[in-house]
Design a protein around this motif. Structure first.
Motif, PDB file in Angstrom:
ATOM      1  N   LEU A 144     -31.529  35.333   0.048  1.00 55.09           N
ATOM      2  CA  LEU A 144     -31.283  36.044   1.298  1.00 55.09           C
ATOM      3  C   LEU A 144     -32.037  35.360   2.422  1.00 55.09           C
ATOM      4  N   THR A 145     -31.404  35.307   3.582  1.00 53.07           N
ATOM      5  CA  THR A 145     -32.004  34.661   4.743  1.00 53.07           C
ATOM      6  C   THR A 145     -32.622  35.711   5.648  1.00 53.07           C
ATOM      7  N   ALA A 146     -33.950  35.671   5.777  1.00 51.67           N
ATOM      8  CA  ALA A 146     -34.652  36.586   6.673  1.00 51.67           C
ATOM      9  C   ALA A 146     -34.586  36.025   8.091  1.00 51.67           C
ATOM     10  N   VAL A 147     -34.153  36.871   9.016  1.00 46.47           N
ATOM     11  CA  VAL A 147     -34.041  36.483  10.419  1.00 46.47           C
ATOM     12  C   VAL A 147     -34.959  37.400  11.216  1.00 46.47           C
ATOM     13  N   ASP A 148     -35.733  36.827  12.126  1.00 49.43           N
ATOM     14  CA  ASP A 148     -36.630  37.638  12.951  1.00 49.43           C
ATOM     15  C   ASP A 148     -35.833  38.641  13.777  1.00 49.43           C
ATOM     16  N   ALA A 149     -36.266  39.883  13.737  1.00 40.49           N
ATOM     17  CA  ALA A 149     -35.666  40.937  14.558  1.00 40.49           C
ATOM     18  C   ALA A 149     -36.295  40.883  15.952  1.00 40.49           C
ATOM     19  N   GLU A 150     -35.723  41.622  16.890  1.00 36.70           N
ATOM     20  CA  GLU A 150     -36.262  41.646  18.251  1.00 36.70           C
ATOM     21  C   GLU A 150     -37.252  42.772  18.483  1.00 36.70           C
ATOM     22  N   GLN A 151     -36.994  43.958  17.892  1.00 33.28           N
ATOM     23  CA  GLN A 151     -37.787  45.138  18.212  1.00 33.28           C
ATOM     24  C   GLN A 151     -38.750  45.571  17.111  1.00 33.28           C
ATOM     25  N   VAL A 152     -38.524  45.108  15.874  1.00 27.78           N
ATOM     26  CA  VAL A 152     -39.375  45.493  14.746  1.00 27.78           C
ATOM     27  C   VAL A 152     -39.811  44.242  13.993  1.00 27.78           C
ATOM     28  N   ASP A 153     -40.827  44.382  13.167  1.00 30.73           N
ATOM     29  CA  ASP A 153     -41.350  43.240  12.411  1.00 30.73           C
ATOM     30  C   ASP A 153     -40.546  42.987  11.133  1.00 30.73           C
ATOM     31  N   ALA A 154     -39.860  43.991  10.617  1.00 35.64           N
ATOM     32  CA  ALA A 154     -39.038  43.821   9.414  1.00 35.64           C
ATOM     33  C   ALA A 154     -37.907  42.845   9.713  1.00 35.64           C
ATOM     34  N   PRO A 155     -37.501  42.042   8.724  1.00 39.47           N
ATOM     35  CA  PRO A 155     -36.468  41.034   8.983  1.00 39.47           C
ATOM     36  C   PRO A 155     -35.042  41.565   8.888  1.00 39.47           C
ATOM     37  N   LEU A 156     -34.173  40.956   9.689  1.00 37.30           N
ATOM     38  CA  LEU A 156     -32.734  41.125   9.523  1.00 37.30           C
ATOM     39  C   LEU A 156     -32.332  40.313   8.297  1.00 37.30           C
ATOM     40  N   ILE A 157     -31.166  40.602   7.733  1.00 38.96           N
ATOM     41  CA  ILE A 157     -30.653  39.846   6.599  1.00 38.96           C
ATOM     42  C   ILE A 157     -29.363  39.171   7.051  1.00 38.96           C
ATOM     43  N   ALA A 158     -29.396  37.855   7.167  1.00 38.65           N
ATOM     44  CA  ALA A 158     -28.296  37.085   7.747  1.00 38.65           C
ATOM     45  C   ALA A 158     -26.981  37.265   6.997  1.00 38.65           C
ATOM     46  N   GLU A 159     -27.032  37.460   5.692  1.00 42.36           N
ATOM     47  CA  GLU A 159     -25.812  37.553   4.890  1.00 42.36           C
ATOM     48  C   GLU A 159     -25.080  38.884   5.072  1.00 42.36           C
ATOM     49  N   CYS A 160     -25.700  39.850   5.702  1.00 41.34           N
ATOM     50  CA  CYS A 160     -25.088  41.180   5.867  1.00 41.34           C
ATOM     51  C   CYS A 160     -24.212  41.250   7.120  1.00 41.34           C
ATOM     52  N   HIS A 161     -23.217  42.118   7.056  1.00 43.71           N
ATOM     53  CA  HIS A 161     -22.311  42.312   8.184  1.00 43.71           C
ATOM     54  C   HIS A 161     -23.037  42.880   9.401  1.00 43.71           C
ATOM     55  N   ALA A 162     -23.932  43.838   9.173  1.00 45.79           N
ATOM     56  CA  ALA A 162     -24.633  44.493  10.279  1.00 45.79           C
ATOM     57  C   ALA A 162     -26.105  44.650   9.927  1.00 45.79           C
ATOM     58  N   ASN A 163     -26.930  44.662  10.963  1.00 45.98           N
ATOM     59  CA  ASN A 163     -28.362  44.904  10.828  1.00 45.98           C
ATOM     60  C   ASN A 163     -28.765  45.847  11.946  1.00 45.98           C
ATOM     61  N   ILE A 164     -29.488  46.898  11.585  1.00 42.25           N
ATOM     62  CA  ILE A 164     -29.904  47.911  12.547  1.00 42.25           C
ATOM     63  C   ILE A 164     -31.424  48.010  12.502  1.00 42.25           C
ATOM     64  N   GLU A 165     -32.064  47.596  13.568  1.00 45.29           N
ATOM     65  CA  GLU A 165     -33.520  47.700  13.652  1.00 45.29           C
ATOM     66  C   GLU A 165     -33.868  49.160  13.914  1.00 45.29           C
ATOM     67  N   CYS A 166     -34.794  49.702  13.114  1.00 40.77           N
ATOM     68  CA  CYS A 166     -35.116  51.129  13.203  1.00 40.77           C
ATOM     69  C   CYS A 166     -36.615  51.377  13.250  1.00 40.77           C
ATOM     70  N   ARG A 167     -36.955  52.467  13.918  1.00 37.33           N
ATOM     71  CA  ARG A 167     -38.314  53.006  13.871  1.00 37.33           C
ATOM     72  C   ARG A 167     -38.230  54.397  13.257  1.00 37.33           C
ATOM     73  N   VAL A 168     -39.254  54.749  12.516  1.00 36.40           N
ATOM     74  CA  VAL A 168     -39.301  56.084  11.926  1.00 36.40           C
ATOM     75  C   VAL A 168     -39.446  57.088  13.075  1.00 36.40           C
ATOM     76  N   ALA A 169     -38.519  58.026  13.146  1.00 33.49           N
ATOM     77  CA  ALA A 169     -38.516  59.017  14.217  1.00 33.49           C
ATOM     78  C   ALA A 169     -39.164  60.329  13.788  1.00 33.49           C
ATOM     79  N   ASP A 170     -39.080  60.638  12.495  1.00 34.00           N
ATOM     80  CA  ASP A 170     -39.577  61.927  12.020  1.00 34.00           C
ATOM     81  C   ASP A 170     -39.910  61.812  10.539  1.00 34.00           C
ATOM     82  N   THR A 171     -41.086  62.260  10.170  1.00 34.76           N
ATOM     83  CA  THR A 171     -41.512  62.236   8.766  1.00 34.76           C
ATOM     84  C   THR A 171     -41.706  63.634   8.197  1.00 34.76           C
TER      85      THR A 171
END
Length: 188
Positions: free
Chosen positions: A105-132
């Motif tokens: 899997l190819t890790a791609v730097d995200a713009e808003q979070v430190d977790a990586p995007l995955i290049a092989e996937c159709h979509a990537n959604i950068e998320c922050r935990v909103a409620d625990t």
């Protein structure tokens, strides 16, 4: 007329097989500099605007601690051609395996979070935990998308849906009923 006597009882521990929660997703995190990815079949959209997504991630998942401590992740949406890889990712732990290397899997730097995007996937959604507030009782994280990406080379992807028993379905034909969405035209 059908009565309850004509129906068959369904085991409660298999109810999840009756209501498919949505496509199988991959959740990527980064913890102490190390990226990880997990397979997740228990997720759903909670609302469309502003978007909110719920995903079950429990302490049995290596990604749990990363999600708790960093408060962020990427939801990656794999296509059906990745089915074997998606299952294999879910069958091992990031505590033991570098899943990005193991599964090419190819890790791609995200713009808003430190977790990586995955290049092989159709979509990537950068998320922050909103409620625990539902994590301790139900292991349910409410995630707020902060940036989303799609791969333009995959304009009509077939997504993978887990049926809860090791079998999967794949998206089929699209039914276009947009003209009937009179109450929800602003979503089109």
């Amino acid at each position: 007329m059908i009565t309850v006597d004509d129906l068959r009882a369904h085991p409660l521990h298999q109810v999840h097989r009756l209501i498919e929660p949505g496509p199988v997703i991959l959740i990527s995190t980064r913890h102490h500099g190390t990226p990880n990815v997990m397979t997740n079949g228990f997720n759903m959209m909670v609302r469309h605007a502003p978007p909110l997504i719920a995903a079950t991630v429990g302490p049995w998942d290596h990604s749990y601690q990363a999600l708790v401590e960093t408060g962020e992740c990427v939801i990656a949406v794999p296509t059906a051609d990745m089915a074997a890889t998606v299952v294999d990712i879910g069958n091992c732990s990031g505590a033991d395996v570098d899943k990005f290397a193991e599964f090419d899997l190819t890790a791609v730097d995200a713009e808003q979070v430190d977790a990586p995007l995955i290049a092989e996937c159709h979509a990537n959604i950068e998320c922050r935990v909103a409620d625990t507030s539902l994590v301790s009782s139900y292991h349910l994280f409410l995630l707020e998308p902060v940036r989303a990406w799609t791969d333009p080379s995959q304009p009509a992807p077939e997504l993978l849906h887990h049926r809860g028993d090791g079998t999967f379905t794949v998206d089929g034909p699209v039914l276009d009923l947009q003209d009937r969405m009179t109450k929800w035209q602003y979503l089109l």
